[in-house]
Design a protein around this motif. Structure first.
Motif, PDB file in Angstrom:
ATOM      1  N   UNK A  15       0.868  -1.171   0.000  1.00  0.00           N
ATOM      2  CA  UNK A  15       0.000   0.000   0.000  1.00  0.00           C
ATOM      3  C   UNK A  15       0.905   1.221   0.000  1.00  0.00           C
ATOM      4  N   UNK A  16       0.566   2.200  -0.824  1.00  0.00           N
ATOM      5  CA  UNK A  16       1.376   3.408  -0.868  1.00  0.00           C
ATOM      6  C   UNK A  16       0.527   4.592  -1.311  1.00  0.00           C
ATOM      7  N   UNK A  17       1.063   5.772  -1.093  1.00  0.00           N
ATOM      8  CA  UNK A  17       0.411   6.989  -1.550  1.00  0.00           C
ATOM      9  C   UNK A  17       1.153   7.488  -2.782  1.00  0.00           C
ATOM     10  N   UNK A  18       0.756   8.634  -3.281  1.00  0.00           N
ATOM     11  CA  UNK A  18       1.402   9.220  -4.454  1.00  0.00           C
ATOM     12  C   UNK A  18       2.819   9.671  -4.108  1.00  0.00           C
ATOM     13  N   UNK A  19       3.738   9.462  -5.028  1.00  0.00           N
ATOM     14  CA  UNK A  19       5.105   9.922  -4.848  1.00  0.00           C
ATOM     15  C   UNK A  19       5.154  11.442  -4.743  1.00  0.00           C
ATOM     16  N   UNK A  20       6.259  11.948  -4.245  1.00  0.00           N
ATOM     17  CA  UNK A  20       6.372  13.390  -4.035  1.00  0.00           C
ATOM     18  C   UNK A  20       7.343  14.028  -5.028  1.00  0.00           C
ATOM     19  N   UNK A  21       7.436  15.323  -4.961  1.00  0.00           N
ATOM     20  CA  UNK A  21       8.293  16.091  -5.859  1.00  0.00           C
ATOM     21  C   UNK A  21       9.616  16.433  -5.179  1.00  0.00           C
ATOM     22  N   UNK A  22      10.566  16.868  -5.977  1.00  0.00           N
ATOM     23  CA  UNK A  22      11.851  17.314  -5.437  1.00  0.00           C
ATOM     24  C   UNK A  22      11.657  18.489  -4.492  1.00  0.00           C
ATOM     25  N   UNK A  23      10.759  19.388  -4.824  1.00  0.00           N
ATOM     26  CA  UNK A  23      10.537  20.550  -3.950  1.00  0.00           C
ATOM     27  C   UNK A  23       9.948  20.126  -2.603  1.00  0.00           C
ATOM     28  N   UNK A  24       9.096  19.104  -2.593  1.00  0.00           N
ATOM     29  CA  UNK A  24       8.565  18.599  -1.319  1.00  0.00           C
ATOM     30  C   UNK A  24       9.679  17.988  -0.467  1.00  0.00           C
ATOM     31  N   UNK A  25      10.596  17.281  -1.114  1.00  0.00           N
ATOM     32  CA  UNK A  25      11.736  16.692  -0.393  1.00  0.00           C
ATOM     33  C   UNK A  25      12.579  17.806   0.217  1.00  0.00           C
ATOM     34  N   UNK A  26      12.888  18.831  -0.581  1.00  0.00           N
ATOM     35  CA  UNK A  26      13.716  19.941  -0.089  1.00  0.00           C
ATOM     36  C   UNK A  26      13.043  20.679   1.063  1.00  0.00           C
ATOM     37  N   UNK A  27      11.737  20.867   0.972  1.00  0.00           N
ATOM     38  CA  UNK A  27      10.996  21.525   2.044  1.00  0.00           C
ATOM     39  C   UNK A  27      11.053  20.697   3.328  1.00  0.00           C
ATOM     40  N   UNK A  28      10.876  19.383   3.213  1.00  0.00           N
ATOM     41  CA  UNK A  28      10.931  18.492   4.383  1.00  0.00           C
ATOM     42  C   UNK A  28      12.329  18.521   5.014  1.00  0.00           C
ATOM     43  N   UNK A  29      13.354  18.487   4.177  1.00  0.00           N
ATOM     44  CA  UNK A  29      14.728  18.542   4.692  1.00  0.00           C
ATOM     45  C   UNK A  29      14.973  19.853   5.430  1.00  0.00           C
ATOM     46  N   UNK A  30      14.476  20.933   4.871  1.00  0.00           N
ATOM     47  CA  UNK A  30      14.635  22.248   5.484  1.00  0.00           C
ATOM     48  C   UNK A  30      13.923  22.301   6.835  1.00  0.00           C
ATOM     49  N   UNK A  31      12.712  21.763   6.899  1.00  0.00           N
ATOM     50  CA  UNK A  31      11.955  21.756   8.159  1.00  0.00           C
ATOM     51  C   UNK A  31      12.660  20.960   9.248  1.00  0.00           C
ATOM     52  N   UNK A  32      13.334  19.884   8.838  1.00  0.00           N
ATOM     53  CA  UNK A  32      14.006  19.027   9.817  1.00  0.00           C
ATOM     54  C   UNK A  32      15.464  19.422  10.056  1.00  0.00           C
ATOM     55  N   UNK A  33      16.006  20.279   9.195  1.00  0.00           N
ATOM     56  CA  UNK A  33      17.395  20.702   9.357  1.00  0.00           C
ATOM     57  C   UNK A  33      18.388  19.593   9.091  1.00  0.00           C
ATOM     58  N   UNK A  34      18.078  18.739   8.117  1.00  0.00           N
ATOM     59  CA  UNK A  34      18.977  17.646   7.747  1.00  0.00           C
ATOM     60  C   UNK A  34      18.779  17.295   6.280  1.00  0.00           C
TER      61      UNK A  34
END
Length: 134
Positions: A15-34
């Motif tokens: 079971x999976x959801x829709x894949x994400x974009x590069x910008x979503x990955x960058x935003x998540x990394x920025x939010x977590x500081x890693x």
């Protein structure tokens, strides 16, 4: 295709959801500081978040406890010992047991102030998760 994607493709009843974009990955990394390791980025871009054989991995394009940002922030809030270079991959929901990954892709079991090396890669940990079916 990356090997982790090839392994995930072979999982029955995935079971999976829709894949994400590069910008979503960058935003998540920025939010977590890693920075996420390449395997995790490949996985979330293709699958978002996955569930199989009683295993639930965090990711993106999902809300709540399976969202990697929400899960990691929550763990950091609850556990002051949670390493800042790690993110939550899987919450075992048993006695505070967390499977976490660092920037280099090393996988650890974290339970309160204990950090125990588990695998050298997310792909190696995926093999352990797949073996749970047996």
């Amino acid at each position: 295709m990356k090997s982790i994607i090839e392994k995930i493709k072979k999982i029955d009843k995935l079971y999976h959801v829709k894949g994400c974009t590069t910008s979503q990955v960058k935003e998540a990394q920025s939010e977590l500081g890693l920075e996420f390791p390449e395997e995790f980025i490949d996985y979330v871009k293709e699958y978002g978040a996955i569930s199989f054989y009683g295993t639930e991995w965090t990711g993106l394009n999902v809300n709540g406890y399976l969202n990697v940002v929400e899960a990691t922030k929550q763990e950091r809030e609850f556990n002051s010992e949670f390493p800042t270079d790690c993110f939550v991959l899987e919450n075992q929901a048993i006695d505070g047991l967390i499977t976490a990954v660092n920037n280099s892709g090393n996988v650890f079991t974290i339970q309160y102030n204990k950090k125990i090396p588990l695998c050298d890669s997310i792909s190696e940990y995926l093999d352990i998760c797949i073996a749970r079916k047996k």
